[in-house]
Design a protein around this motif. Structure first.
Motif, PDB file in Angstrom:
ATOM      1  N   SER A 113       3.310   7.153   8.294  1.00 53.19           N
ATOM      2  CA  SER A 113       2.982   8.455   7.722  1.00 53.19           C
ATOM      3  C   SER A 113       2.027   8.296   6.541  1.00 53.19           C
ATOM      4  O   SER A 113       1.946   7.227   5.920  1.00 53.19           O
ATOM      5  N   ASP A 114       1.307   9.364   6.242  1.00 56.65           N
ATOM      6  CA  ASP A 114       0.341   9.338   5.142  1.00 56.65           C
ATOM      7  C   ASP A 114       0.980   8.900   3.830  1.00 56.65           C
ATOM      8  O   ASP A 114       0.366   8.164   3.056  1.00 56.65           O
ATOM      9  N   GLU A 115       2.201   9.329   3.581  1.00 57.05           N
ATOM     10  CA  GLU A 115       2.857   9.012   2.312  1.00 57.05           C
ATOM     11  C   GLU A 115       3.141   7.519   2.132  1.00 57.05           C
ATOM     12  O   GLU A 115       3.323   7.042   1.017  1.00 57.05           O
ATOM     13  N   LEU A 116       3.171   6.767   3.239  1.00 57.66           N
ATOM     14  CA  LEU A 116       3.471   5.331   3.169  1.00 57.66           C
ATOM     15  C   LEU A 116       2.243   4.446   3.352  1.00 57.66           C
ATOM     16  O   LEU A 116       2.339   3.225   3.221  1.00 57.66           O
ATOM     17  N   ARG A 117       1.111   5.037   3.649  1.00 56.67           N
ATOM     18  CA  ARG A 117      -0.093   4.237   3.901  1.00 56.67           C
ATOM     19  C   ARG A 117      -0.480   3.429   2.680  1.00 56.67           C
ATOM     20  O   ARG A 117      -0.232   3.823   1.552  1.00 56.67           O
ATOM     21  N   GLY A 118      -1.073   2.268   2.923  1.00 60.58           N
ATOM     22  CA  GLY A 118      -1.524   1.411   1.838  1.00 60.58           C
ATOM     23  C   GLY A 118      -0.433   0.521   1.256  1.00 60.58           C
ATOM     24  O   GLY A 118      -0.647  -0.124   0.235  1.00 60.58           O
ATOM     25  N   GLN A 119       0.719   0.467   1.900  1.00 60.54           N
ATOM     26  CA  GLN A 119       1.829  -0.336   1.394  1.00 60.54           C
ATOM     27  C   GLN A 119       2.204  -1.475   2.347  1.00 60.54           C
ATOM     28  O   GLN A 119       3.289  -2.038   2.252  1.00 60.54           O
ATOM     29  N   ASN A 120       1.323  -1.795   3.281  1.00 63.31           N
ATOM     30  CA  ASN A 120       1.556  -2.861   4.267  1.00 63.31           C
ATOM     31  C   ASN A 120       2.772  -2.594   5.150  1.00 63.31           C
ATOM     32  O   ASN A 120       3.409  -3.534   5.635  1.00 63.31           O
ATOM     33  N   ASP A 170      14.509   9.715  15.387  1.00 61.32           N
ATOM     34  CA  ASP A 170      13.792  10.968  15.643  1.00 61.32           C
ATOM     35  C   ASP A 170      13.021  11.469  14.432  1.00 61.32           C
ATOM     36  O   ASP A 170      12.101  12.273  14.580  1.00 61.32           O
ATOM     37  N   THR A 171      13.399  11.018  13.244  1.00 61.65           N
ATOM     38  CA  THR A 171      12.715  11.461  12.024  1.00 61.65           C
ATOM     39  C   THR A 171      12.008  10.306  11.324  1.00 61.65           C
ATOM     40  O   THR A 171      11.811  10.343  10.108  1.00 61.65           O
ATOM     41  N   ALA A 172      11.620   9.297  12.086  1.00 60.93           N
ATOM     42  CA  ALA A 172      10.965   8.116  11.511  1.00 60.93           C
ATOM     43  C   ALA A 172       9.667   8.505  10.811  1.00 60.93           C
ATOM     44  O   ALA A 172       8.904   9.327  11.309  1.00 60.93           O
ATOM     45  N   ILE A 173       9.462   7.895   9.648  1.00 57.75           N
ATOM     46  CA  ILE A 173       8.209   8.117   8.924  1.00 57.75           C
ATOM     47  C   ILE A 173       7.264   6.925   9.103  1.00 57.75           C
ATOM     48  O   ILE A 173       6.128   6.946   8.639  1.00 57.75           O
ATOM     49  N   ALA A 174       7.745   5.909   9.806  1.00 58.51           N
ATOM     50  CA  ALA A 174       6.924   4.762  10.207  1.00 58.51           C
ATOM     51  C   ALA A 174       7.654   4.069  11.345  1.00 58.51           C
ATOM     52  O   ALA A 174       8.886   4.022  11.362  1.00 58.51           O
ATOM     53  N   GLU A 175       6.882   3.562  12.314  1.00 64.78           N
ATOM     54  CA  GLU A 175       7.526   2.879  13.439  1.00 64.78           C
ATOM     55  C   GLU A 175       6.545   2.011  14.194  1.00 64.78           C
ATOM     56  O   GLU A 175       5.338   2.220  14.144  1.00 64.78           O
ATOM     57  N   ILE A 176       7.103   1.023  14.868  1.00 67.78           N
ATOM     58  CA  ILE A 176       6.375   0.260  15.879  1.00 67.78           C
ATOM     59  C   ILE A 176       7.273   0.295  17.105  1.00 67.78           C
ATOM     60  O   ILE A 176       8.479   0.062  17.012  1.00 67.78           O
ATOM     61  N   THR A 177       6.683   0.657  18.248  1.00 67.19           N
ATOM     62  CA  THR A 177       7.471   0.753  19.466  1.00 67.19           C
ATOM     63  C   THR A 177       6.992  -0.289  20.467  1.00 67.19           C
ATOM     64  O   THR A 177       5.854  -0.751  20.417  1.00 67.19           O
ATOM     65  N   TYR A 178       7.898  -0.648  21.362  1.00 64.88           N
ATOM     66  CA  TYR A 178       7.588  -1.651  22.374  1.00 64.88           C
ATOM     67  C   TYR A 178       8.370  -1.352  23.639  1.00 64.88           C
ATOM     68  O   TYR A 178       9.382  -0.652  23.620  1.00 64.88           O
ATOM     69  N   GLN A 179       7.874  -1.890  24.723  1.00 64.24           N
ATOM     70  CA  GLN A 179       8.562  -1.829  26.011  1.00 64.24           C
ATOM     71  C   GLN A 179       8.836  -3.259  26.448  1.00 64.24           C
ATOM     72  O   GLN A 179       8.055  -4.164  26.159  1.00 64.24           O
TER      73      GLN A 179
END
Length: 90
Positions: free
Chosen positions: A41-48, A18-27
């Motif tokens: 999230s913006d804070e993690l961008r640019g880090q692959n 619920d508090t993820a700062i990055a995620e990939i979701t799938y069905q």
């Protein structure tokens, strides 16, 4: 290095799903995985981070002998620009 965790139809970085700062979701659709959303999230961008999340999903697909149906624009872009995921591409 930030830890990627497996959640309910997602891989994520954060304390909880619920508090993820990055995620990939799938069905799950039959024997396939529909990759439908990627967020970093913006804070993690640019880090692959998005690529690391996609790699986790691809590894799971390989282990479970499944294919990934790309719906999320990021996954579509990665599938189109590289043959790295050809073995799991739907």
């Amino acid at each position: 290095m930030l830890e990627i965790k497996k959640g309910n139809n997602r891989f994520y970085i954060g304390e909880t799903e619920d508090t993820a700062i990055a995620e990939i979701t799938y069905q799950v659709k039959g024997n396939d995985l529909v990759a439908d959303h990627t967020y970093v999230s913006d804070e993690l961008r640019g880090q692959n981070i998005a690529k690391r999340l996609l790699n986790q999903l691809a590894d799971m697909a390989r282990e479970e002998n499944k294919k990934i149906i790309p719906v999320c624009s990021y996954v579509v872009e990665q599938f189109n620009k590289s043959n790295e995921y050809d073995d799991v591409k739907y």
